[in-house]
Design a protein around this motif. Structure first.
Motif, PDB file in Angstrom:
ATOM      1  N   UNK A   1       0.753  -0.764   0.287  1.00  0.00           N
ATOM      2  CA  UNK A   1       0.132   0.118   0.272  1.00  0.00           C
ATOM      3  C   UNK A   1       1.279   0.826   0.521  1.00  0.00           C
ATOM      4  N   UNK A   2       0.584   2.253  -0.888  1.00  0.00           N
ATOM      5  CA  UNK A   2       1.222   3.671  -1.275  1.00  0.00           C
ATOM      6  C   UNK A   2       0.813   4.340   0.245  1.00  0.00           C
ATOM      7  N   UNK A   3       1.488   5.506   0.463  1.00  0.00           N
ATOM      8  CA  UNK A   3       1.952   6.038   1.706  1.00  0.00           C
ATOM      9  C   UNK A   3       0.174   6.974   1.032  1.00  0.00           C
ATOM     10  N   UNK A   4      -0.375   7.708   0.399  1.00  0.00           N
ATOM     11  CA  UNK A   4      -1.729   8.068   0.605  1.00  0.00           C
ATOM     12  C   UNK A   4      -2.356   7.344   0.654  1.00  0.00           C
ATOM     13  N   UNK A   5      -2.693   6.240   0.336  1.00  0.00           N
ATOM     14  CA  UNK A   5      -3.205   5.155   0.837  1.00  0.00           C
ATOM     15  C   UNK A   5      -3.569   4.717   2.153  1.00  0.00           C
ATOM     16  N   UNK A   6      -2.061   4.586   2.571  1.00  0.00           N
ATOM     17  CA  UNK A   6      -2.092   4.515   3.883  1.00  0.00           C
ATOM     18  C   UNK A   6      -2.404   5.380   5.094  1.00  0.00           C
ATOM     19  N   UNK A   7      -2.589   6.755   4.602  1.00  0.00           N
ATOM     20  CA  UNK A   7      -3.573   7.010   5.970  1.00  0.00           C
ATOM     21  C   UNK A   7      -4.799   7.504   5.594  1.00  0.00           C
ATOM     22  N   UNK A   8      -5.478   6.605   4.919  1.00  0.00           N
ATOM     23  CA  UNK A   8      -6.405   6.643   4.941  1.00  0.00           C
ATOM     24  C   UNK A   8      -7.175   4.839   5.356  1.00  0.00           C
ATOM     25  N   UNK A   9      -6.638   4.262   5.073  1.00  0.00           N
ATOM     26  CA  UNK A   9      -7.484   2.534   5.268  1.00  0.00           C
ATOM     27  C   UNK A   9      -5.218   2.259   6.054  1.00  0.00           C
ATOM     28  N   UNK A  10      -4.492   2.713   5.887  1.00  0.00           N
ATOM     29  CA  UNK A  10      -3.618   1.573   6.831  1.00  0.00           C
ATOM     30  C   UNK A  10      -3.777   0.946   8.651  1.00  0.00           C
ATOM     31  N   UNK A  11      -3.371   0.196   8.664  1.00  0.00           N
ATOM     32  CA  UNK A  11      -3.859  -0.522  10.009  1.00  0.00           C
ATOM     33  C   UNK A  11      -4.841  -0.548  10.224  1.00  0.00           C
ATOM     34  N   UNK A  12      -6.535  -0.458   9.318  1.00  0.00           N
ATOM     35  CA  UNK A  12      -7.730  -0.364   9.714  1.00  0.00           C
ATOM     36  C   UNK A  12      -8.612  -1.422   9.180  1.00  0.00           C
ATOM     37  N   UNK A  58      -3.047   1.639  15.142  1.00  0.00           N
ATOM     38  CA  UNK A  58      -2.580   0.599  14.039  1.00  0.00           C
ATOM     39  C   UNK A  58      -2.417   1.425  13.162  1.00  0.00           C
ATOM     40  N   UNK A  59      -3.148   2.719  12.828  1.00  0.00           N
ATOM     41  CA  UNK A  59      -2.465   3.538  11.336  1.00  0.00           C
ATOM     42  C   UNK A  59      -1.197   4.272  11.713  1.00  0.00           C
ATOM     43  N   UNK A  60      -0.612   4.233  12.558  1.00  0.00           N
ATOM     44  CA  UNK A  60       0.967   5.631  13.156  1.00  0.00           C
ATOM     45  C   UNK A  60       1.400   4.364  12.797  1.00  0.00           C
ATOM     46  N   UNK A  61       1.467   3.241  13.174  1.00  0.00           N
ATOM     47  CA  UNK A  61       2.525   2.072  12.714  1.00  0.00           C
ATOM     48  C   UNK A  61       2.633   1.457  11.485  1.00  0.00           C
ATOM     49  N   UNK A  62       1.217   1.827  10.915  1.00  0.00           N
ATOM     50  CA  UNK A  62       1.330   1.655   9.218  1.00  0.00           C
ATOM     51  C   UNK A  62       1.951   2.945   8.517  1.00  0.00           C
ATOM     52  N   UNK A  63       1.597   4.386   8.478  1.00  0.00           N
ATOM     53  CA  UNK A  63       2.080   5.111   8.371  1.00  0.00           C
ATOM     54  C   UNK A  63       4.126   5.511   8.448  1.00  0.00           C
ATOM     55  N   UNK A  64       3.912   4.920  10.002  1.00  0.00           N
ATOM     56  CA  UNK A  64       5.661   5.535   9.821  1.00  0.00           C
ATOM     57  C   UNK A  64       6.640   3.848  10.128  1.00  0.00           C
ATOM     58  N   UNK A  65       5.982   2.885   9.149  1.00  0.00           N
ATOM     59  CA  UNK A  65       6.300   1.409   8.853  1.00  0.00           C
ATOM     60  C   UNK A  65       7.098   1.307   9.965  1.00  0.00           C
ATOM     61  N   UNK A  66       6.509   1.029  11.333  1.00  0.00           N
ATOM     62  CA  UNK A  66       6.751  -0.245  12.388  1.00  0.00           C
ATOM     63  C   UNK A  66       5.504  -0.359  12.275  1.00  0.00           C
ATOM     64  N   UNK A  67       6.143  -1.516  13.762  1.00  0.00           N
ATOM     65  CA  UNK A  67       5.462  -2.702  14.100  1.00  0.00           C
ATOM     66  C   UNK A  67       3.611  -2.458  14.759  1.00  0.00           C
ATOM     67  N   UNK A  68       4.887  -1.416  15.609  1.00  0.00           N
ATOM     68  CA  UNK A  68       3.578  -1.211  17.017  1.00  0.00           C
ATOM     69  C   UNK A  68       3.739   0.557  17.629  1.00  0.00           C
ATOM     70  N   UNK A  69       2.670   0.725  17.888  1.00  0.00           N
ATOM     71  CA  UNK A  69       2.613   2.429  18.338  1.00  0.00           C
ATOM     72  C   UNK A  69       1.628   2.509  19.060  1.00  0.00           C
ATOM     73  N   UNK A  70       2.061   3.430  20.835  1.00  0.00           N
ATOM     74  CA  UNK A  70       1.628   3.487  21.126  1.00  0.00           C
ATOM     75  C   UNK A  70       0.987   5.124  21.445  1.00  0.00           C
ATOM     76  N   UNK A  71       0.285   5.737  22.099  1.00  0.00           N
ATOM     77  CA  UNK A  71      -0.596   6.310  22.070  1.00  0.00           C
ATOM     78  C   UNK A  71      -1.183   7.282  23.230  1.00  0.00           C
ATOM     79  N   UNK A  72      -0.405   7.906  23.925  1.00  0.00           N
ATOM     80  CA  UNK A  72      -0.499   9.439  24.665  1.00  0.00           C
ATOM     81  C   UNK A  72      -1.028  10.755  24.818  1.00  0.00           C
ATOM     82  N   UNK A  73      -0.800  10.867  26.635  1.00  0.00           N
ATOM     83  CA  UNK A  73      -2.203  12.398  26.412  1.00  0.00           C
ATOM     84  C   UNK A  73      -1.594  13.216  25.697  1.00  0.00           C
TER      85      UNK A  73
END
Ligand code: P1T
Length: 381
Positions: A1-12, A58-73
């Motif tokens: 998946x290319x980046x411009x598709x990942x923003x909308x569908x990546x990890x989702x 999951x979206x963030x992990x996809x955008x950064x080509x990572x495997x895991x992401x964590x969100x914080x306040x």
């Protein structure tokens, strides 16, 4: 998946197994019914995990080509989580050109817990080796730097970090994954103030981390849950919505950033303009190598070169708002010395170029000519 598709569908893939809604539901709940203790559908308590937050992660992990992401306040809460990987006696190498809040967290909180920080000059980065000792555990960089727009060669720093088994964390707030993907260049941790371009609409404060190593992910997830600085589900929904237009917004931020940087450079009342897209920017070649474009942040000084002249210009702006923060659709202008970087001692900040006359612009996605005209009128045209 290319980046411009990942923003909308990546990890989702499946955001709503119940009704197939296209956007993820906002799971405004603290807890989840369990069939018997520990028997549940993957979520037990919303500090430990929340389905809306999980989609964003999951979206963030996809955008950064990572495997895991964590969100914080907040972005700072994300940085704080990385520092909690350390123990007293550990040392961190970072640069003196940093967001003021990051500097404050390092020097006013973690230094008191026995962690030592080495703030080195950017031109010393090539000699990073000489600052490394057996206690060194982490290298922390921002690129582009806030607010001087210096560019650090992520790949080069990662080679040295790897050789000495140090973690390399990159604050990717200014570039966003649209422009640069630090994990692909060898970084271990990517951090974002999602408050900025990821959220994109100046309505949410949030931070994220992305990694590509299972064990590092486990340790950071432990910290996220054990310390508890998580964002709420509404905010996760808003950032996810922001991310869906990241690529289009960034394209325009870059175009407008270029127009503003050029117009300032050609103005007789303007002295220095800091923007990595100029071919004579000291790190232009590195920027070209690791970034897709040069972003929407521009800093500059006027020929008068005083705090008074900077404040006068800031007060005269009509479309740009005088405000902290950056990365939203609307153009903002700030005075780093008294605003975002006020917590850095004057001598230290001036050494990196954050002089009293410096103005920082977050160029929004309004009409570029309107923005240039606003700057021209504030410069006295
Ligand atoms: O504000 P918060 O979401 O906690 O993020 C902190 C942060 C971290 N890293 C960088 C590069 C940042 O620019 C920031 C926040 N910066 C501003 C508020 C600012 O106006 O520069």
């Amino acid at each position: 998946m290319k980046f411009n598709t990942k923003t909308i569908h990546g990890g989702q893939k499946e955001v709503d197994p119940a009704y197939n809604s296209v956007m993820p539901p906002i799971y405004q709940t603290t807890t989840y019914k369990q069939v018997s203790p520990g028997e549940h559908k993957g979520f037990a308590y919303s500090r430990s995990g929340n389905p809306t937050r999980a989609v964003l992660e999951q979206s963030m992990a996809s955008l950064e080509n990572g495997t895991h992401a964590m969100a914080f306040g907040s972005g700072l809460a994300a940085i704080d989580a990385v520092l909690k990987l350390l123990i007293p006696g550990d040392e961190v190498i970072t640069t003196s050109d940093l967001y003021g809040g990051t500097y404050r967290l390092f020097t006013r909180i973690y230094a008191h817990f026995g962690i030592k920080f080495h703030f080195i000059d950017l031109d010393q980065l090539a000699e990073l080796n000489q600052f490394i000792n057996p206690n060194t555990k982490l290298v922390w960089i921002e690129t582009p730097t806030n607010p001087m727009m210096n560019i650090i060669d992520i790949e080069a720093v990662s080679k040295i970090s790897k050789k000495h088994q140090l973690l390399l964390a990159v604050d990717n707030t200014f570039a966003t994954p649209y422009l640069q993907q630090p994990l692909d260049l060898g970084a271990d941790i990517v951090m974002h103030s999602a408050t900025k371009y990821l959220g994109g609409h100046s309505d949410v404060v949030m931070g994220t981390l992305v990694v590509k190593d299972q064990e590092l992910a486990r340790r950071l997830y432990f910290i996220q849950n054990a310390s508890g600085a998580i964002p709420g589900p509404q905010d996760c929904f808003l950032v996810l919505r922001g991310i869906k237009t990241l690529h289009v917004r960034m394209q325009r931020h870059c175009e407008n950033g270029r127009a503003v940087a050029m117009a300032l450079r050609n103005h007789p009342q303007v002295d220095k303009v800091y923007w990595p897209g100029f071919s004579d920017h000291p790190h232009h070649e590195v920027a070209k190598k690791q970034m897709k474009d040069f972003g929407g942040m521009v800093s500059f000084t006027t020929v008068e070169g005083t705090q008074e002249s900077a404040l006068k210009m800031l007060k005269s702006l009509k479309i740009f708002s005088l405000a902290e923060s950056l990365g939203g659709i609307e153009s903002l202008a700030g005075h780093p010395a008294t605003m975002t970087h006020a917590s850095i001692p004057k001598e230290e900040r001036e050494r990196t170029g954050v002089v009293d006359a410096l103005i920082r612009l977050s160029v929004g996605i309004e009409d570029d000519q309107d923005l240039v005209n606003d700057l021209h009128q504030a410069l006295g045209d």
